[in-house]
Scaffold this motif. Sequence first.
Motif, PDB file in Angstrom:
ATOM      1  N   HIS A 220     -29.078   0.701  34.356  1.00 27.38           N
ATOM      2  CA  HIS A 220     -29.989   0.240  33.301  1.00 27.38           C
ATOM      3  C   HIS A 220     -31.011   1.350  33.056  1.00 27.38           C
ATOM      4  O   HIS A 220     -31.878   1.594  33.899  1.00 27.38           O
ATOM      5  CB  HIS A 220     -30.685  -1.045  33.710  1.00 27.38           C
ATOM      6  N   ILE A 221     -30.918   2.015  31.912  1.00 25.95           N
ATOM      7  CA  ILE A 221     -31.765   3.165  31.607  1.00 25.95           C
ATOM      8  C   ILE A 221     -32.942   2.706  30.741  1.00 25.95           C
ATOM      9  O   ILE A 221     -32.748   2.240  29.617  1.00 25.95           O
ATOM     10  CB  ILE A 221     -30.982   4.258  30.862  1.00 25.95           C
ATOM     11  N   VAL A 222     -34.163   2.819  31.265  1.00 26.11           N
ATOM     12  CA  VAL A 222     -35.355   2.489  30.483  1.00 26.11           C
ATOM     13  C   VAL A 222     -36.069   3.795  30.191  1.00 26.11           C
ATOM     14  O   VAL A 222     -36.711   4.390  31.065  1.00 26.11           O
ATOM     15  CB  VAL A 222     -36.274   1.512  31.233  1.00 26.11           C
ATOM     16  N   GLU A 223     -35.950   4.259  28.959  1.00 22.87           N
ATOM     17  CA  GLU A 223     -36.443   5.573  28.537  1.00 22.87           C
ATOM     18  C   GLU A 223     -36.800   5.513  27.052  1.00 22.87           C
ATOM     19  O   GLU A 223     -35.956   5.161  26.225  1.00 22.87           O
ATOM     20  CB  GLU A 223     -35.361   6.627  28.803  1.00 22.87           C
ATOM     21  N   ASP A 224     -38.062   5.838  26.712  1.00 25.17           N
ATOM     22  CA  ASP A 224     -38.497   5.722  25.317  1.00 25.17           C
ATOM     23  C   ASP A 224     -38.053   6.895  24.451  1.00 25.17           C
ATOM     24  O   ASP A 224     -38.063   6.800  23.227  1.00 25.17           O
ATOM     25  CB  ASP A 224     -40.023   5.558  25.244  1.00 25.17           C
ATOM     26  N   ASP A 225     -37.645   7.996  25.071  1.00 27.49           N
ATOM     27  CA  ASP A 225     -37.130   9.147  24.322  1.00 27.49           C
ATOM     28  C   ASP A 225     -35.675   8.861  23.948  1.00 27.49           C
ATOM     29  O   ASP A 225     -34.776   8.919  24.797  1.00 27.49           O
ATOM     30  CB  ASP A 225     -37.230  10.406  25.175  1.00 27.49           C
ATOM     31  N   GLU A 226     -35.447   8.534  22.674  1.00 25.65           N
ATOM     32  CA  GLU A 226     -34.115   8.098  22.257  1.00 25.65           C
ATOM     33  C   GLU A 226     -33.057   9.161  22.500  1.00 25.65           C
ATOM     34  O   GLU A 226     -31.964   8.855  22.982  1.00 25.65           O
ATOM     35  CB  GLU A 226     -34.123   7.711  20.775  1.00 25.65           C
ATOM     36  N   GLN A 227     -33.366  10.411  22.184  1.00 24.56           N
ATOM     37  CA  GLN A 227     -32.373  11.478  22.344  1.00 24.56           C
ATOM     38  C   GLN A 227     -31.975  11.636  23.817  1.00 24.56           C
ATOM     39  O   GLN A 227     -30.791  11.761  24.145  1.00 24.56           O
ATOM     40  CB  GLN A 227     -32.923  12.802  21.809  1.00 24.56           C
ATOM     41  N   PHE A 228     -32.973  11.595  24.689  1.00 24.66           N
ATOM     42  CA  PHE A 228     -32.680  11.736  26.119  1.00 24.66           C
ATOM     43  C   PHE A 228     -31.928  10.515  26.639  1.00 24.66           C
ATOM     44  O   PHE A 228     -31.004  10.635  27.442  1.00 24.66           O
ATOM     45  CB  PHE A 228     -33.976  11.943  26.903  1.00 24.66           C
ATOM     46  N   ARG A 229     -32.322   9.332  26.155  1.00 26.89           N
ATOM     47  CA  ARG A 229     -31.635   8.101  26.566  1.00 26.89           C
ATOM     48  C   ARG A 229     -30.162   8.149  26.175  1.00 26.89           C
ATOM     49  O   ARG A 229     -29.278   7.792  26.969  1.00 26.89           O
ATOM     50  CB  ARG A 229     -32.318   6.888  25.925  1.00 26.89           C
ATOM     51  N   LEU A 230     -29.888   8.595  24.958  1.00 26.38           N
ATOM     52  CA  LEU A 230     -28.504   8.680  24.492  1.00 26.38           C
ATOM     53  C   LEU A 230     -27.720   9.726  25.279  1.00 26.38           C
ATOM     54  O   LEU A 230     -26.523   9.546  25.549  1.00 26.38           O
ATOM     55  CB  LEU A 230     -28.479   9.005  22.999  1.00 26.38           C
ATOM     56  N   SER A 231     -28.383  10.810  25.657  1.00 31.75           N
ATOM     57  CA  SER A 231     -27.688  11.840  26.431  1.00 31.75           C
ATOM     58  C   SER A 231     -27.303  11.300  27.810  1.00 31.75           C
ATOM     59  O   SER A 231     -26.232  11.618  28.346  1.00 31.75           O
ATOM     60  CB  SER A 231     -28.563  13.088  26.577  1.00 31.75           C
TER      61      SER A 231
END
Length: 212
Positions: free
Chosen positions: A19-30
């Motif tokens: 479960h990835i909780v990350e507000d940086d969309e580009q980094f989350r998608l990577s």
Amino acid sequence: MAEAANIPEPNAVFRQIVHIVEDDEQFRLSLLDLFQSLNMDAQGFEGPSDFFDTASKTNAGCLLLDVRLPGINGIEFQKELEMRGYDLPVVFMTAHGDVAMSVNAMKAGAVDFLEKPLQTAELIDAIKAAFTLDVGQQQERAHRMEIRRRAASLTRRETQVLGFVARGLMNKQIAFELGISEIMVKLHRGSMMRKMEATSLADLVRQFEQLS
């Protein structure tokens, strides 16, 4: 990220999800792309509210959590997870980590504290450690549920006898407390032991402690 490390073994009992909780969309998608390439289940969440609206409390796996989130830091979010009944091991990640923050995270029960840019081998090692911890937690949770199921099958009198036996009272003392004969106590006790599937008095006491 560096070259991929060994992929964790698929868990045979629970479907484990990162479960990835990350507000940086580009980094989350990577990160989602990385885990997909490693044949690992992963879900992305923009922030705590997104997670709480979507994630199930019954999910197994771990939480990969940015320590700095809008409106709340990761350690505060970790505490809120516990209050809301989520039981996922946490791996923190940050681009602005310091020693004090990492110490606080580990004291709060984090599996690891990773600094960005993440190294794939280090990340996968942390996820593997979190998954291993999660397996133990899931098995313990299933065991507690089984004990509660057994206890729910007891009659009111058997439940009373269970409580007295767990406190160390003898049959004669239990009979006095309940105002019944010692023979009836023995009958209730035998039935209770069978329903609880207790192999010994020590086993019964351990199960009773799990009910509290």
